[in-house]
Design a protein around this motif. Structure first.
Motif, short mmCIF file in Angstrom:
data_model
loop_
_atom_site.label_atom_id
_atom_site.label_comp_id
_atom_site.label_asym_id
_atom_site.label_seq_id
_atom_site.Cartn_x
_atom_site.Cartn_y
_atom_site.Cartn_z
N GLY A 1 0.70 -4.89 6.75
CA GLY A 1 0.15 -3.76 7.48
C GLY A 1 0.81 -2.43 7.13
N GLY A 2 0.63 -1.48 8.04
CA GLY A 2 1.01 -0.10 7.78
C GLY A 2 -0.24 0.73 7.57
N PHE A 3 -0.16 2.04 7.83
CA PHE A 3 -1.34 2.89 7.70
C PHE A 3 -1.87 2.98 6.27
N GLY A 4 -1.04 2.54 5.30
CA GLY A 4 -1.54 2.52 3.93
C GLY A 4 -2.75 1.63 3.77
N ALA A 5 -2.83 0.56 4.57
CA ALA A 5 -4.01 -0.32 4.52
C ALA A 5 -5.26 0.44 4.95
N ALA A 6 -5.08 1.37 5.89
CA ALA A 6 -6.21 2.14 6.42
C ALA A 6 -6.45 3.45 5.69
N LYS A 7 -5.48 3.86 4.84
CA LYS A 7 -5.60 5.14 4.15
C LYS A 7 -5.69 5.01 2.63
N ASN A 8 -5.02 4.00 2.08
CA ASN A 8 -4.98 3.84 0.62
C ASN A 8 -5.82 2.66 0.14
N VAL B 1 4.08 3.09 -7.38
CA VAL B 1 5.46 3.54 -7.50
C VAL B 1 6.19 3.41 -6.17
N GLU B 2 5.54 3.84 -5.11
CA GLU B 2 6.16 3.77 -3.78
C GLU B 2 6.36 2.33 -3.32
N SER B 3 5.42 1.45 -3.61
CA SER B 3 5.55 0.04 -3.22
C SER B 3 6.76 -0.60 -3.86
N ASN B 4 7.08 -0.16 -5.06
CA ASN B 4 8.25 -0.71 -5.76
C ASN B 4 9.57 -0.33 -5.11
N ALA C 1 0.18 -3.73 -6.01
CA ALA C 1 -0.32 -2.53 -5.34
C ALA C 1 -1.21 -1.78 -6.32
N PRO C 2 -2.20 -1.08 -5.80
CA PRO C 2 -3.07 -0.30 -6.71
C PRO C 2 -2.31 0.87 -7.34
N ASP C 3 -2.55 1.13 -8.60
CA ASP C 3 -1.93 2.23 -9.32
C ASP C 3 -2.81 3.47 -9.10
N SER D 1 0.82 -1.23 0.00
CA SER D 1 0.00 0.00 0.00
C SER D 1 0.84 1.26 0.00
N GLY D 2 2.05 1.18 -0.55
CA GLY D 2 2.96 2.32 -0.54
C GLY D 2 4.23 1.96 0.19
N CYS D 3 4.95 2.96 0.69
CA CYS D 3 6.24 2.71 1.33
C CYS D 3 6.41 3.63 2.54
N GLY D 4 6.24 3.08 3.72
CA GLY D 4 6.38 3.86 4.94
C GLY D 4 5.19 3.67 5.86
N VAL D 5 5.45 3.45 7.14
CA VAL D 5 4.40 3.05 8.07
C VAL D 5 3.25 4.05 8.16
N TYR D 6 3.53 5.35 8.06
CA TYR D 6 2.49 6.34 8.33
C TYR D 6 1.59 6.65 7.14
N ASP D 7 2.03 6.30 5.94
CA ASP D 7 1.20 6.59 4.76
C ASP D 7 1.20 5.45 3.74
#
Length: 216
Positions: free
Chosen positions: A93-100, A65-68, A40-42, A9-15
């Motif tokens: 996990g990571g907040f991307g699951a809850a935000k993206n 892009v970030e997941s890559n 990951a979703p585009d 869902s991206g790269c980094g715990v907060y987003d």
């Protein structure tokens, strides 16, 4: 050899994706002789967080892009995931699951998984394939499936929300996991309760080993 699809869902715990959880999951899949492909979703992230300050920035970033960044450019677009080629599904996990991947972070209690995620969960489930969710990601399963048993650790507020929707929440320590045999789900708290990478590794290791017994 079994083959697993992993959703980032991206790269980094907060987003985005919690990076330690992602790397530990990939490591344990490989150690257990399980092939994998990440997806990951585009789409644009809900927002971007400066991880040094914990503050939102004006940057615009793409989830795929970030997941890559995590997978050395090996992550494909979620829309290209062919369920017939995989034996199981894993959400890190990571907040991307809850935000993206959902709007859980912004619209409780009326949150929903995004359509692509909802579809892939329901398709794996309808084909009787196992689904694993780490950390906060079990909320995605709760948005897409009825009457399931999961854990997000010991967060009473989230547990009450899930139970209000007809699900069963089971408290669980970081080094353990919860199995819903009927719905073929495995969930573990990871950093919802974990205080160290060692603790989180123990839970992910046990979870992936158990998954391996189900799909090998």
């Amino acid at each position: 050899m079994p083959n697993v699809a992993i959703i980032l869902s991206g790269c980094g715990v907060y987003d985005g994706t919690e990076i330690n959880e992602a790397v530990l999951t990939l490591l344990e899949l490989e150690r257990n002789g399980i092939n994998y492909q990440t997806f990951a979703p585009d789409m644009l992230q809900a927002h971007t967080i400066n991880h040094a300050k914990g503050e939102a920035t004006q940057e615009t970033r793409n989830v795929l892009v970030e997941s890559n960044r995590i997978t050395r450019s090996e992550t494909g677009a979620l829309e290209d995931l062919d369920v017939s080629k995989f034996d199981a599904l894993v959400f890190v996990g990571g907040f991307g699951a809850a935000k993206n991947l959902s709007n859980f972070a912004f619209d409780q209690p009326h949150y929903q998984a995004i359509p692509q995620v909802n579809e892939v969960i329901q398709t794996f489930h309808s084909q009787n394939k196992w689904i694993v969710a780490l950390c906060i990601a079990p909320v995605l399963l709760a948005a897409s499936l009825p009457n399931i048993k999961v854990t997000i650790g010991n967060d009473q507020e989230i547990a009450s929300l899930l139970e209000s929707k007809g699900h069963t929440h089971v408290e669980c320590k970081t080094d353990n996991f919860v199995v819903d045999v009927t719905n073929q789900l495995i969930t573990t708290p990871a950093y919802m309760t974990g205080q160290s990478i060692k603790e989180v590794h123990e839970g992910i290791q046990a979870t992936i080993q158990h998954l391996g017994t189900k799909i090998s």
